[in-house]
Design an enzyme around this catalytic site. Sequence first.
Site, PDB file in Angstrom:
ATOM      1  N   HIS A 108       0.836  -1.203   0.000  1.00 18.06           N
ATOM      2  CA  HIS A 108       0.000   0.000   0.000  1.00 18.06           C
ATOM      3  C   HIS A 108       0.875   1.259   0.000  1.00 18.06           C
ATOM      4  O   HIS A 108       2.058   1.209   0.326  1.00 18.06           O
ATOM      5  CB  HIS A 108      -0.913   0.024   1.230  1.00 18.06           C
ATOM      6  CG  HIS A 108      -2.101  -0.880   1.116  1.00 18.06           C
ATOM      7  ND1 HIS A 108      -2.018  -2.236   1.353  1.00 18.06           N
ATOM      8  CD2 HIS A 108      -3.389  -0.624   0.768  1.00 18.06           C
ATOM      9  CE1 HIS A 108      -3.217  -2.788   1.164  1.00 18.06           C
ATOM     10  NE2 HIS A 108      -4.060  -1.829   0.806  1.00 18.06           N
ATOM     11  N   LYS A 159      -0.718   4.916   4.741  1.00 19.30           N
ATOM     12  CA  LYS A 159      -1.661   4.002   5.388  1.00 19.30           C
ATOM     13  C   LYS A 159      -1.294   3.819   6.860  1.00 19.30           C
ATOM     14  O   LYS A 159      -0.119   3.611   7.179  1.00 19.30           O
ATOM     15  CB  LYS A 159      -1.665   2.656   4.651  1.00 19.30           C
ATOM     16  CG  LYS A 159      -2.711   1.692   5.166  1.00 19.30           C
ATOM     17  CD  LYS A 159      -2.870   0.510   4.237  1.00 19.30           C
ATOM     18  CE  LYS A 159      -3.841  -0.524   4.810  1.00 19.30           C
ATOM     19  NZ  LYS A 159      -5.165   0.029   5.058  1.00 19.30           N
TER      20      LYS A 159
END
Length: 268
Positions: free
Chosen positions: A157, A161
């Site tokens: 990701h 995040k």
Amino acid sequence: MSGQPITVAVAGAKGKMGQEVVKMLLADEALRFVVGIDSKLNGVDVGEVVGGKPLGVPFVNSLAEALQTYQPDVLVDFTTPHTAYQHTATAIEYGVRPVVGTTGFSPAQLAELAQRCRERQIGAVIAPNFAIGAVLCMKFAAIAAKYMPHVEIIELHHDQKLDAPSGTALKTAEMIAAARQPFKQGHAQESESIQGARGADYQGFRLHSVRLPGLVAHQEVLFGATGQTLSIRHDSLSRESFMPGVNLAIKAVLNLETLVYGLENLLD
Ligand code: NAP
């Protein structure tokens, strides 16, 4: 409510996912965006942040005030793990159906929110991944784990995040664990010269979280058996990939009386 658009509040409407949700709502005549919730931008027109021209829809910084004033049918939440839990509980209290994409809920929080939904007989959807391809990745991984039980999950990701592993990876791990007999993979005497080198242990198999700028949301589930490997990979290349799932959940949640966890439970 037939014929009337479904009215929707969006918490986190200024965020990366929230802005995509606002654009999706504006493009669907069956849905009407009525208020954005943001901790800082009280009174500002959401259109000034999303799209550049006024929409006549304000940001409000108190969720309770927004729900009381605008009485939406649905609250969509893409905020932070702590905030989303509070928001979901508040929405249920006010009789507003939550559709939550924020990740990081603990099993205890999910159980408690499910209980609140049962008490109020109100539907809710919490889905760690609204992309259909990611849901298929999980399902295919669970099928494969039955026949190829040696598995590792790598999720990748963007570097902003907050939670790790991703909600999608955790859900995939749960589905894999339910499909195979539990056992500890790898060499019985393996050791790490740098802590964390082998990733996180989930019921005997490993999860790895990569965080880099430029990434959106990606997951690879790797299986190994004698003389062969299998890779199941999903890539969300833009945040638009999540919007058909969010749209589906907003429409489905009106007909639910319990909390549904996972988009796969709304699909045939
Ligand atoms: P983001 O760009 O940081 O947006 C989060 C937004 O929430 C920000 O605008 C933030 O505003 C706002 N916020 C935080 N606390 C708030 C509060 N108390 N009241 C109102 N607004 C608040 O993050 P993102 O990339 O959009 O991701 C949001 C969440 O969605 C994450 O948990 C992510 O993992 C998850 N996600 C889920 C899916 C899925 O398919 N389910 C897909 C992608 C991402 P301030 O900056 O002003 O605090």
